[in-house]
Design a protein around this motif. Structure first.
Motif, PDB file in Angstrom:
ATOM      1  N   ARG A 135       1.000  -1.093  -0.077  1.00 40.88           N
ATOM      2  CA  ARG A 135       0.033  -0.132   0.010  1.00 40.88           C
ATOM      3  C   ARG A 135       0.781   1.159   0.197  1.00 40.88           C
ATOM      4  O   ARG A 135       0.723   2.110  -0.823  1.00 40.88           O
ATOM      5  N   THR A 136       1.973   1.160   0.930  1.00 43.82           N
ATOM      6  CA  THR A 136       2.850   2.364   0.898  1.00 43.82           C
ATOM      7  C   THR A 136       3.479   2.730  -0.386  1.00 43.82           C
ATOM      8  O   THR A 136       3.539   3.765  -0.927  1.00 43.82           O
ATOM      9  N   VAL A 137       4.016   1.792  -0.992  1.00 48.25           N
ATOM     10  CA  VAL A 137       4.900   1.947  -2.300  1.00 48.25           C
ATOM     11  C   VAL A 137       3.723   2.267  -3.438  1.00 48.25           C
ATOM     12  O   VAL A 137       4.367   3.239  -4.110  1.00 48.25           O
ATOM     13  N   LEU A 138       2.639   1.631  -3.295  1.00 45.76           N
ATOM     14  CA  LEU A 138       1.649   2.076  -4.522  1.00 45.76           C
ATOM     15  C   LEU A 138       1.293   3.709  -4.192  1.00 45.76           C
ATOM     16  O   LEU A 138       1.336   4.246  -5.276  1.00 45.76           O
ATOM     17  N   ASN A 139       1.003   3.883  -3.093  1.00 46.22           N
ATOM     18  CA  ASN A 139       0.603   5.480  -2.763  1.00 46.22           C
ATOM     19  C   ASN A 139       1.808   6.305  -3.280  1.00 46.22           C
ATOM     20  O   ASN A 139       1.268   7.191  -3.949  1.00 46.22           O
ATOM     21  N   LEU A 140       3.038   5.936  -2.910  1.00 49.20           N
ATOM     22  CA  LEU A 140       4.097   6.831  -3.271  1.00 49.20           C
ATOM     23  C   LEU A 140       4.179   6.770  -4.615  1.00 49.20           C
ATOM     24  O   LEU A 140       4.383   7.995  -5.205  1.00 49.20           O
ATOM     25  N   PHE A 141       4.126   5.910  -5.324  1.00 49.09           N
ATOM     26  CA  PHE A 141       4.390   5.636  -6.849  1.00 49.09           C
ATOM     27  C   PHE A 141       3.277   6.456  -7.568  1.00 49.09           C
ATOM     28  O   PHE A 141       3.643   7.257  -8.261  1.00 49.09           O
ATOM     29  N   VAL A 142       1.875   6.043  -7.149  1.00 46.41           N
ATOM     30  CA  VAL A 142       0.808   6.564  -8.154  1.00 46.41           C
ATOM     31  C   VAL A 142       0.429   8.183  -7.618  1.00 46.41           C
ATOM     32  O   VAL A 142       0.330   8.835  -8.392  1.00 46.41           O
ATOM     33  N   PHE A 143       0.249   8.201  -6.367  1.00 47.72           N
ATOM     34  CA  PHE A 143      -0.323   9.402  -5.986  1.00 47.72           C
ATOM     35  C   PHE A 143       0.867  10.633  -5.609  1.00 47.72           C
ATOM     36  O   PHE A 143       0.465  11.797  -5.978  1.00 47.72           O
ATOM     37  N   GLU A 144       1.909  10.172  -5.270  1.00 47.61           N
ATOM     38  CA  GLU A 144       2.965  11.108  -4.946  1.00 47.61           C
ATOM     39  C   GLU A 144       3.920  11.353  -6.149  1.00 47.61           C
ATOM     40  O   GLU A 144       4.770  12.081  -6.068  1.00 47.61           O
ATOM     41  N   GLN A 145       3.784  10.437  -7.140  1.00 47.92           N
ATOM     42  CA  GLN A 145       4.436  10.281  -8.215  1.00 47.92           C
ATOM     43  C   GLN A 145       6.334  10.257  -7.978  1.00 47.92           C
ATOM     44  O   GLN A 145       6.780  10.804  -8.697  1.00 47.92           O
ATOM     45  N   LYS A 146       6.436   9.436  -7.135  1.00 51.08           N
ATOM     46  CA  LYS A 146       7.767   9.147  -6.729  1.00 51.08           C
ATOM     47  C   LYS A 146       8.345   8.134  -7.661  1.00 51.08           C
ATOM     48  O   LYS A 146       7.642   7.167  -8.006  1.00 51.08           O
ATOM     49  N   THR A 147       9.691   8.252  -7.762  1.00 52.71           N
ATOM     50  CA  THR A 147      10.144   7.051  -8.663  1.00 52.71           C
ATOM     51  C   THR A 147      10.515   5.926  -7.611  1.00 52.71           C
ATOM     52  O   THR A 147      10.745   6.147  -6.550  1.00 52.71           O
ATOM     53  N   HIS A 148      10.936   4.663  -8.147  1.00 54.63           N
ATOM     54  CA  HIS A 148      11.136   3.533  -7.404  1.00 54.63           C
ATOM     55  C   HIS A 148      12.544   3.980  -6.467  1.00 54.63           C
ATOM     56  O   HIS A 148      12.677   3.492  -5.376  1.00 54.63           O
ATOM     57  N   LYS A 149      13.584   4.753  -7.243  1.00 56.43           N
ATOM     58  CA  LYS A 149      14.821   5.008  -6.634  1.00 56.43           C
ATOM     59  C   LYS A 149      14.186   5.928  -5.222  1.00 56.43           C
ATOM     60  O   LYS A 149      15.035   5.954  -4.490  1.00 56.43           O
ATOM     61  N   GLU A 150      13.465   6.944  -5.719  1.00 55.03           N
ATOM     62  CA  GLU A 150      13.284   7.634  -4.505  1.00 55.03           C
ATOM     63  C   GLU A 150      12.277   6.996  -3.259  1.00 55.03           C
ATOM     64  O   GLU A 150      12.509   7.502  -2.048  1.00 55.03           O
ATOM     65  N   ILE A 151      11.430   6.266  -3.809  1.00 53.17           N
ATOM     66  CA  ILE A 151      10.726   5.440  -2.787  1.00 53.17           C
ATOM     67  C   ILE A 151      11.727   4.552  -2.083  1.00 53.17           C
ATOM     68  O   ILE A 151      11.767   4.407  -0.704  1.00 53.17           O
ATOM     69  N   ALA A 152      12.509   3.890  -2.649  1.00 47.54           N
ATOM     70  CA  ALA A 152      13.706   2.902  -1.923  1.00 47.54           C
ATOM     71  C   ALA A 152      14.464   3.940  -0.904  1.00 47.54           C
ATOM     72  O   ALA A 152      14.709   3.403   0.281  1.00 47.54           O
ATOM     73  N   SER A 153      14.897   5.043  -1.284  1.00 48.01           N
ATOM     74  CA  SER A 153      15.580   5.898  -0.246  1.00 48.01           C
ATOM     75  C   SER A 153      14.676   6.197   0.934  1.00 48.01           C
ATOM     76  O   SER A 153      15.139   6.128   1.951  1.00 48.01           O
ATOM     77  N   MET A 154      13.319   6.689   0.520  1.00 46.75           N
ATOM     78  CA  MET A 154      12.341   7.215   1.560  1.00 46.75           C
ATOM     79  C   MET A 154      12.015   6.156   2.495  1.00 46.75           C
ATOM     80  O   MET A 154      12.068   6.256   3.769  1.00 46.75           O
ATOM     81  N   LEU A 155      12.094   4.799   2.181  1.00 51.00           N
ATOM     82  CA  LEU A 155      11.619   3.813   2.920  1.00 51.00           C
ATOM     83  C   LEU A 155      12.947   2.872   3.592  1.00 51.00           C
ATOM     84  O   LEU A 155      12.666   1.844   4.245  1.00 51.00           O
TER      85      LEU A 155
END
Length: 183
Positions: free
Chosen positions: A129-149
């Motif tokens: 859910r967290t990754v989906l939200n960050l990718f879809v709604f916050e439009q973060k890249t997987h690289k950005e998501i990986a760094s954030m999490l």
């Protein structure tokens, strides 16, 4: 009252303006927080922390036009939601790609009422859910998501694909059940 006028009053410490800012943005902020934190009581804690942070740091906010204050508050809500999740649980870090490849076909999300779709997203496992939200709604890249999490980039991509598949299955089940009722 415009965002700029509201902002100026809040910066001056006007309690009425603070209440107005809260009233104006709390509904949207709660929706954003619920995308990440499915438990209602925990979401309320995140919301409270978000507005405390908003009011304590509002003097450093740089106004960039109508809508920028709301966007800034929502970014605080996302960050506080992620902080909550990091403190309360652990992410499953996996390099495994889902067994079933993504068929590229998008599920018919427009055929599902928005409140039901949000409920389906809330039912996903937390990491997905967290990754989906960050990718879809916050439009973060997987690289950005990986760094954030604090996970690997491959894990972000994998969790997104798994989330997308689970959500597609939920949508198909929902639509199938509603087709049967229509007959």
């Amino acid at each position: 009252m415009t965002e700029r006028a509201l902002l100026q009053k809040v910066i001056r410490g006007d309690r009425t303006a603070q209440r107005e800012l809260y009233g104006r943005f709390s509904g949207c902020a709660a929706s954003v927080a619920m995308r990440y934190v499915a438990d209602t009581e925990a979401m309320k804690d995140v919301l409270q922390e978000s507005f405390l942070k908003t009011f304590s740091s509002i003097g450093r906010f740089e106004y960039r036009g109508e809508g920028s204050l709301k966007a800034w508050v929502m970014r605080i809500v996302v960050n506080e939601s992620l902080n909550f999740l990091k403190q309360k649980s652990r992410y499953v870090d996996t390099d495994v790609i889902p067994d079933e490849a993504d068929d590229g076909e998008e599920p018919p999300v427009n055929d599902v009422p928005p409140d039901r779709l949000m409920q389906m997203i809330a039912e996903l496992p937390q990491g997905y859910r967290t990754v989906l939200n960050l990718f879809v709604f916050e439009q973060k890249t997987h690289k950005e998501i990986a760094s954030m999490l604090g996970i690997k980039e491959n894990s972000s991509a994998s969790q997104y694909l798994r989330a997308k598949k689970l959500l597609a299955d939920k949508i198909k089940t929902y639509l199938h059940q509603h087709e049967e009722r229509d007959f």
